[in-house]
Design a protein around this motif. Structure first.
Motif, PDB file in Angstrom:
ATOM      1  N   TYR A 694       0.850  -1.199   0.000  1.00 59.02           N
ATOM      2  CA  TYR A 694       0.000   0.000   0.000  1.00 59.02           C
ATOM      3  C   TYR A 694       0.880   1.241   0.000  1.00 59.02           C
ATOM      4  CZ  TYR A 694      -3.427   3.508   1.480  1.00 59.02           C
ATOM      5  OH  TYR A 694      -4.218   4.624   1.549  1.00 59.02           O
ATOM      6  N   ASN A 695       0.573   2.178  -0.883  1.00 53.52           N
ATOM      7  CA  ASN A 695       1.350   3.418  -0.978  1.00 53.52           C
ATOM      8  C   ASN A 695       0.406   4.604  -1.021  1.00 53.52           C
ATOM      9  OD1 ASN A 695       2.994   5.616  -1.781  1.00 53.52           O
ATOM     10  ND2 ASN A 695       4.489   4.196  -2.665  1.00 53.52           N
ATOM     11  N   ALA A 696       0.182   5.191   0.147  1.00 55.94           N
ATOM     12  CA  ALA A 696      -0.750   6.320   0.236  1.00 55.94           C
ATOM     13  C   ALA A 696      -0.215   7.551  -0.494  1.00 55.94           C
ATOM     14  CB  ALA A 696      -1.009   6.651   1.703  1.00 55.94           C
ATOM     15  N   ARG A 697       1.100   7.688  -0.522  1.00 56.12           N
ATOM     16  CA  ARG A 697       1.686   8.855  -1.179  1.00 56.12           C
ATOM     17  C   ARG A 697       1.337   8.869  -2.665  1.00 56.12           C
ATOM     18  NH1 ARG A 697       4.359  13.399   1.160  1.00 56.12           N
ATOM     19  NH2 ARG A 697       4.784  14.679  -0.661  1.00 56.12           N
ATOM     20  N   ASP A 698       1.284   7.690  -3.269  1.00 54.77           N
ATOM     21  CA  ASP A 698       0.920   7.608  -4.699  1.00 54.77           C
ATOM     22  C   ASP A 698      -0.493   8.148  -4.918  1.00 54.77           C
ATOM     23  OD1 ASP A 698       3.336   6.586  -5.403  1.00 54.77           O
ATOM     24  OD2 ASP A 698       2.645   4.520  -5.685  1.00 54.77           O
ATOM     25  N   ILE A 699      -1.412   7.810  -4.027  1.00 51.79           N
ATOM     26  CA  ILE A 699      -2.790   8.304  -4.157  1.00 51.79           C
ATOM     27  C   ILE A 699      -2.798   9.817  -4.059  1.00 51.79           C
ATOM     28  CG2 ILE A 699      -5.108   8.282  -3.138  1.00 51.79           C
ATOM     29  CD1 ILE A 699      -4.556   5.421  -2.203  1.00 51.79           C
ATOM     30  N   TYR A 700      -2.076  10.339  -3.104  1.00 49.29           N
ATOM     31  CA  TYR A 700      -1.988  11.792  -2.922  1.00 49.29           C
ATOM     32  C   TYR A 700      -1.430  12.470  -4.186  1.00 49.29           C
ATOM     33  CZ  TYR A 700       0.178  16.200  -1.443  1.00 49.29           C
ATOM     34  OH  TYR A 700       0.587  17.508  -1.352  1.00 49.29           O
ATOM     35  N   GLU A 701      -0.394  11.878  -4.767  1.00 46.27           N
ATOM     36  CA  GLU A 701       0.241  12.499  -5.938  1.00 46.27           C
ATOM     37  C   GLU A 701      -0.600  12.363  -7.196  1.00 46.27           C
ATOM     38  OE1 GLU A 701       2.672  14.358  -5.711  1.00 46.27           O
ATOM     39  OE2 GLU A 701       3.840  13.770  -3.947  1.00 46.27           O
ATOM     40  N   GLN A 702      -1.368  11.276  -7.301  1.00 39.15           N
ATOM     41  CA  GLN A 702      -2.056  10.975  -8.550  1.00 39.15           C
ATOM     42  C   GLN A 702      -3.524  11.388  -8.575  1.00 39.15           C
ATOM     43  OE1 GLN A 702      -1.357   6.778  -9.166  1.00 39.15           O
ATOM     44  NE2 GLN A 702       0.869   7.018  -8.950  1.00 39.15           N
ATOM     45  N   ASN A 703      -4.133  11.637  -7.411  1.00 42.99           N
ATOM     46  CA  ASN A 703      -5.551  12.002  -7.355  1.00 42.99           C
ATOM     47  C   ASN A 703      -5.657  13.491  -7.037  1.00 42.99           C
ATOM     48  OD1 ASN A 703      -8.234  12.498  -6.484  1.00 42.99           O
ATOM     49  ND2 ASN A 703      -8.505  10.344  -5.933  1.00 42.99           N
ATOM     50  N   ILE A 705      -8.118  15.502  -6.581  1.00 39.25           N
ATOM     51  CA  ILE A 705      -9.092  15.872  -5.550  1.00 39.25           C
ATOM     52  C   ILE A 705      -8.505  15.617  -4.169  1.00 39.25           C
ATOM     53  CG2 ILE A 705     -11.350  15.322  -4.573  1.00 39.25           C
ATOM     54  CD1 ILE A 705     -12.270  14.603  -7.419  1.00 39.25           C
ATOM     55  N   VAL A 706      -7.924  14.442  -3.986  1.00 38.73           N
ATOM     56  CA  VAL A 706      -7.272  14.120  -2.710  1.00 38.73           C
ATOM     57  C   VAL A 706      -6.130  15.092  -2.440  1.00 38.73           C
ATOM     58  CG1 VAL A 706      -5.857  12.391  -1.517  1.00 38.73           C
ATOM     59  CG2 VAL A 706      -7.939  11.687  -2.724  1.00 38.73           C
ATOM     60  N   HIS A 707      -5.373  15.413  -3.483  1.00 47.06           N
ATOM     61  CA  HIS A 707      -4.233  16.321  -3.349  1.00 47.06           C
ATOM     62  C   HIS A 707      -4.694  17.682  -2.809  1.00 47.06           C
ATOM     63  CE1 HIS A 707       0.028  17.015  -4.683  1.00 47.06           C
ATOM     64  NE2 HIS A 707      -0.352  18.261  -4.429  1.00 47.06           N
ATOM     65  N   ARG A 708      -5.741  18.199  -3.390  1.00 51.79           N
ATOM     66  CA  ARG A 708      -6.224  19.513  -2.955  1.00 51.79           C
ATOM     67  C   ARG A 708      -6.735  19.467  -1.517  1.00 51.79           C
ATOM     68  NH1 ARG A 708     -11.254  22.952  -5.681  1.00 51.79           N
ATOM     69  NH2 ARG A 708     -11.036  24.825  -4.357  1.00 51.79           N
ATOM     70  N   PHE A 713      -4.784  21.161   4.591  1.00 54.51           N
ATOM     71  CA  PHE A 713      -4.369  21.023   5.984  1.00 54.51           C
ATOM     72  C   PHE A 713      -3.031  21.714   6.255  1.00 54.51           C
ATOM     73  CE2 PHE A 713      -7.446  17.616   5.667  1.00 54.51           C
ATOM     74  CZ  PHE A 713      -8.036  17.587   6.919  1.00 54.51           C
ATOM     75  N   ILE A 714      -2.294  22.023   5.189  1.00 54.54           N
ATOM     76  CA  ILE A 714      -0.952  22.571   5.403  1.00 54.54           C
ATOM     77  C   ILE A 714      -0.701  23.898   4.693  1.00 54.54           C
ATOM     78  CG2 ILE A 714       0.129  20.338   5.876  1.00 54.54           C
ATOM     79  CD1 ILE A 714       1.058  20.247   2.946  1.00 54.54           C
ATOM     80  N   ASP A 715      -1.646  24.346   3.866  1.00 49.29           N
ATOM     81  CA  ASP A 715      -1.370  25.571   3.094  1.00 49.29           C
ATOM     82  C   ASP A 715      -2.127  26.797   3.601  1.00 49.29           C
ATOM     83  OD1 ASP A 715      -3.977  25.203   2.257  1.00 49.29           O
ATOM     84  OD2 ASP A 715      -3.479  24.707   0.182  1.00 49.29           O
ATOM     85  N   MET A 723      -0.406  23.504  13.797  1.00 48.05           N
ATOM     86  CA  MET A 723       0.246  22.333  14.392  1.00 48.05           C
ATOM     87  C   MET A 723      -0.468  21.047  13.983  1.00 48.05           C
ATOM     88  SD  MET A 723       2.776  23.560  16.079  1.00 48.05           S
ATOM     89  CE  MET A 723       3.255  22.216  17.151  1.00 48.05           C
ATOM     90  N   GLU A 724      -1.787  21.069  14.048  1.00 46.38           N
ATOM     91  CA  GLU A 724      -2.573  19.853  13.807  1.00 46.38           C
ATOM     92  C   GLU A 724      -2.615  19.479  12.331  1.00 46.38           C
ATOM     93  OE1 GLU A 724      -3.434  21.893  17.443  1.00 46.38           O
ATOM     94  OE2 GLU A 724      -3.801  22.612  15.376  1.00 46.38           O
ATOM     95  N   GLY A 725      -2.690  20.471  11.461  1.00 45.90           N
ATOM     96  CA  GLY A 725      -2.783  20.194  10.029  1.00 45.90           C
ATOM     97  C   GLY A 725      -1.623  19.366   9.507  1.00 45.90           C
ATOM     98  N   PRO A 726      -0.382  19.782   9.748  1.00 43.14           N
ATOM     99  CA  PRO A 726       0.757  18.973   9.293  1.00 43.14           C
ATOM    100  C   PRO A 726       0.789  17.578   9.916  1.00 43.14           C
ATOM    101  CG  PRO A 726       1.467  21.214   9.780  1.00 43.14           C
ATOM    102  CD  PRO A 726       0.042  21.110  10.244  1.00 43.14           C
ATOM    103  N   GLU A 727       0.354  17.470  11.161  1.00 41.70           N
ATOM    104  CA  GLU A 727       0.318  16.150  11.800  1.00 41.70           C
ATOM    105  C   GLU A 727      -0.630  15.213  11.058  1.00 41.70           C
ATOM    106  OE1 GLU A 727      -0.645  14.087  16.169  1.00 41.70           O
ATOM    107  OE2 GLU A 727      -1.150  16.193  15.811  1.00 41.70           O
ATOM    108  N   ILE A 728      -1.807  15.723  10.702  1.00 41.01           N
ATOM    109  CA  ILE A 728      -2.781  14.911   9.970  1.00 41.01           C
ATOM    110  C   ILE A 728      -2.278  14.619   8.560  1.00 41.01           C
ATOM    111  CG2 ILE A 728      -5.106  14.947   8.974  1.00 41.01           C
ATOM    112  CD1 ILE A 728      -5.946  16.573  11.507  1.00 41.01           C
ATOM    113  N   PHE A 729      -1.732  15.625   7.907  1.00 41.16           N
ATOM    114  CA  PHE A 729      -1.181  15.448   6.551  1.00 41.16           C
ATOM    115  C   PHE A 729      -0.108  14.364   6.549  1.00 41.16           C
ATOM    116  CE2 PHE A 729       1.979  16.361   3.311  1.00 41.16           C
ATOM    117  CZ  PHE A 729       1.204  16.549   2.179  1.00 41.16           C
ATOM    118  N   ASP A 730       0.815  14.449   7.479  1.00 43.13           N
ATOM    119  CA  ASP A 730       1.912  13.469   7.533  1.00 43.13           C
ATOM    120  C   ASP A 730       1.393  12.059   7.833  1.00 43.13           C
ATOM    121  OD1 ASP A 730       3.801  15.367   6.962  1.00 43.13           O
ATOM    122  OD2 ASP A 730       4.410  15.683   9.038  1.00 43.13           O
TER     123      ASP A 730
END
Length: 799
Positions: A694-703, A705-708, A713-715, A723-730
């Motif tokens: 399983y590679n969640a980063r691939d989903i983030y990079e390729q989707n 809607i998910v990317h936005r 959470f971090i932009d 503080m919480e946004g980057p924690e959830i993003f990571d």
């Protein structure tokens, strides 16, 4: 019981005067509540006493349900309903100018539980009494319970829940039945000259355990069972030199709060101490009662007593019962062990490894030296017996003591004759995966008991409007047998019945909308979909998946304000454990997203997000009847059962859920097309575990809607979560999304679109709602406890 309004009014007014020296015109709400509770208690006291006498005289076998938590909710209306006098009292009070609902508001929720485990225990207490089964609860009388949740600047803040400030009118303190529980010190064995090794103790810490009995009144019958809750006190005869402030503080802490923070050694030690405290006290009381009533050889006690270990917190029942039999009653080890296994049974509630309790050997040895000796001996004898029969691998994998840890689930399974899961999927996973080695050794001990709910509280009390519709449509027999709700199916195409169901749901939504405005200052549209997720905040329950979908809808509306969507009100209720930082970060994010969306005028009423603080039973009784949708979106294989899913089903909400826990059985019962299914199956989840691909980063990079969504959470898109946004993003990218939130996101979106499409068709939606109500009968806890009684405890109902 039979009661006239005239008699009740006379009793109530007399009690108000005798207790508070006042009358109805001058009494405050707390005084009215206390007087009313006192009258109700008087009504059932004779029934309680008679039932206790009946149990003692007949000598019938009884079950004792040991649970670290119970979550009963308010008892006033429950007792009135079960006595059969709810309507009489309500009407009589109205004639006196008093609103029963307003009086009931003065009653605090009993803060002796947290979530599903405690609520299940309380549903069982209700059902055991209502089915006439002789069974008792055993737990701790927490002074503050878990905590009262406040949301301040979006953050969870934990405050003491001082629910006992005005006392508890339902309990009876039994000081004459207090027992001593001892900790620490030194213990050694000496030969008594007859070949028996007897324990000798020195420098032990003594604590007095005082029982407070709360009657569990059966529904329109003559059974009143007992829930015994223990309070820790300083023994009156304690040497004054030991009565220092630190000793008194430590003693009071034993029954102060539920689940003390276990992020440090002292917190873990207190948890272990609590577990032994209520186990030892409960078993001592059982033994005293057994000897005083049965006067039989304790070696035959399994014919009269069943002890149930609810999750691993009461696992010390096994060695403590052995200690009592061997040390106090002189029963030989082999006979004592055989008796213990026959008496004990165990329910496993989780497959999460972090929730399967383990205690360091040194901690147990220091705090409970005699119990430690007994556990070591149990483990030694079992190993010696099984090693030549099944081989080293199976024996090692199932040892109680391993790698310096004492495994409480292992102790519970080995020391009992029955181990059950709480939904078919969960029980299968225990046998096939998580506890497979134990299943190989003890296949006859494993069984399933799908959880259930006490429908009296979850519809008769909390949803009088729907209850009335059911009475008018199919009669009242369903109130005694929930399976009779199936009669509703024949009205699936009856327009007038469908309209009545719609009107009942709308009234419940109006009631909740008023509460949301009062508590949160948010105006919500009762025509909108009330989409609800209420449960403990934990990553595996995936409140975060719900949040990502909310953000998707929000961004779509920002991009296209005229987009045609069905208005939604997303409602959350959840507490996070005080030491669970990630869960608390999600609560903060939910609240900041709610502020962002609710204050965005371009969104209007199309989306509202509400987080209702301090979720408890009373709040659930208002939220669940109003729900159109119940979110049951845990990762498949992680939720043992769930019971909120059953409460939503009973109240006509449709389930948005994965194939997890009891969801599977709910989908089967309600029929295809009457709920919304999405997500990975448990086999697919385990395939990912095996392959590790399983590679969640691939989903983030390729989707995109998910990317936005994740970038928000971090932009800075979502304010005040630096503080919480980057924690959830990571957690979802860098740390590879442990609970497959991103993997299930697209399918979740698909199911949500199906939901919206169905909601646009009012008739079709109501028909699906009707089918859920009609087929909820199998999820009554009355059914569940009867299965426990027949298959595990072997107790008989009162005739």
């Amino acid at each position: 019981m039979k009661l006239s309004k005239k008699q009740f009014k006379q009793d109530f007014e007399e009690r108000l005067t005798s207790k508070f020296a006042t009358d109805i015109t001058k009494a405050g709400s707390q005084e009215k509540y206390a007087a009313l509770a006192s009258v109700v208690k008087h009504y059932y006291t004779k029934i309680w006493a008679d039932d206790n006498d009946y149990k003692d005289e007949t000598g019938k076998k009884q079950a004792y349900y040991f649970s670290i938590e119970f979550l009963p909710g308010k008892m006033l209306k429950s007792n009135l309903l079960n006595l059969g006098i709810l309507n009489t009292v309500k009407e009589a009070l109205a004639e006196l100018g008093i609103n029963l609902d307003e009086v009931a508001e003065s009653e605090p929720d009993m803060a002796i539980g947290n979530g599903g485990l405690g609520r299940l225990a309380s549903c069982f207490m209700d059902s055991l009494a209502s089915t006439g089964l002789p069974a008792n609860g055993n737990g701790i009388r927490y002074r503050y319970g878990l905590f009262k949740q406040k949301i301040i600047d979006g953050y969870q803040v934990e405050l003491p829940d001082s629910w006992l400030n005005n006392g508890n009118p339902w309990e009876v303190r039994r000081a004459d039945k207090a027992v001593e529980v001892r900790f620490g010190g030194e213990v050694w064995l000496e030969d008594d000259g007859k070949g028996n090794l007897l324990p000798h103790y020195k420098n032990q810490e003594r604590v007095l355990a005082v029982p407070y009995d709360t009657p569990m009144v059966g529904f329109e019958n003559t059974t009143v069972n007992n829930m015994c809750l223990w309070r820790s006190e300083v023994p009156q005869d304690l040497d004054p030199k030991f009565q220092n402030l630190e000793y008194m503080r430590q003693t009071s802490m034993l029954s102060a709060e539920l689940y003390p923070d276990d992020s440090n050694y002292d917190g873990r030690l207190l948890r272990l101490k609590q577990e032994y405290f209520f186990v030892s006290a409960g078993l001592q009381r059982i033994m005293r009662h057994y000897k005083s009533t049965h006067k039989k050889d304790v070696r035959n006690i399994a014919d009269y007593i069943a002890v149930h270990i609810n999750d691993t917190h009461p696992a010390l029942c096994v060695p403590e019962f052995m200690r009592i039999l061997v040390d106090e009653y002189g029963v030989g080890w082999n006979r004592a062990w055989d008796t213990t296994v026959k008496v004990m049974s165990y329910t496993n509630h989780t497959i999460l490894s972090e929730a399967l309790e383990k205690w360091p050997e040194d901690m147990v040895k220091h705090l409970l030296p005699r119990i430690y000796q007994i556990i070591v001996e149990i483990d030694r004898r079992r190993t010696a017996e099984l090693l030549p029969k099944i081989g080293a691998t199976l024996v090692h994998n199932t040892r109680i003591i391993r790698d310096g840890q004492i495994h409480m689930a292992h102790l519970s399974i080995i020391g009992s004759h029955s181990t059950n899961g709480v939904a078919k999927l969960h029980s299968d996973l225990l046998k096939d995966v998580e506890l497979h080695d134990f299943y190989e050794i003890y296949p006859e001990r494993f069984n399933n008991k799908t959880n259930g709910i006490a429908d009296r509280r979850w519809i008769q009390i909390s949803n009088e409007r729907l209850s009335g519709v059911l009475d008018e449509t199919i009669g009242t027999s369903w109130r005694h047998d929930l399976n009779d709700l199936v009669k509703l199916e024949v009205y699936k195409d009856d327009e007038s019945v469908l309209e009545c169901l719609q009107a009942a749901k709308y009234d419940d939504k109006l009631r909740l909308a008023a509460l949301i405005k009062e508590r949160n200052g948010i105006v919500v549209n009762p025509e909108a979909i009330f989409d609800v997720q209420v449960k403990r905040l934990h990553a595996y329950k995936r409140q975060l998946l719900n949040v990502l979908h909310i953000l998707k809808l929000y961004f779509e509306l920002k991009d296209e304000p005229e987009l045609d969507v069905v208005p939604r009100v997303f409602i959350f209720g959840a507490k996070a454990a005080p030491g669970y930082h990630y869960a608390k970060s999600i609560i903060k994010a939910i609240n900041e997203i709610a502020n962002m969306i609710n204050n965005d005028k371009t969104i209007a009423d199309k989306i509202k997000v509400v987080f209702m603080e301090n979720y408890n039973v009373s709040l659930a009784e208002l939220i669940i009847p109003a729900a159109n949708v119940g979110e049951q979106i845990s990762l498949a294989s992680k939720e043992a059962s769930g019971t909120s899913n059953m409460k939503f089903m009973l109240n006509g909400a449709l389930t948005m859920g994965t194939l997890d826990g009891a969801n599977i059985e709910i989908f089967e019962a309600a029929g295809e097309g009457n709920n919304f299914v999405f997500g990975l199956t448990k086999d697919e989840v385990y395939e990912y575990y095996r392959n590790g691909n399983y590679n969640a980063r691939d989903i983030y990079e390729q989707n995109p809607i998910v990317h936005r969504i994740l970038d928000s959470f971090i932009d800075g898109t979502i304010p005040n979560i630096s503080m919480e946004g980057p924690e959830i993003f990571d957690s979802l990218t860098t740390y590879n999304d442990e609970y497959f939130v991103l993997r299930d996101f697209n399918d979740y979106v698909r199911a949500q679109k199906e939901l919206e499409t169905l909601y646009r068709d009012k008739k079709a939606w109501t028909q699906a709602s009707l089918m859920n109500i009609a087929n909820v009968g199998r999820f009554s806890s009355d059914r569940t406890v009867k299965e426990y009684a027949d298959d595990i405890w072997h107790i008989k109902a009162k005739k």
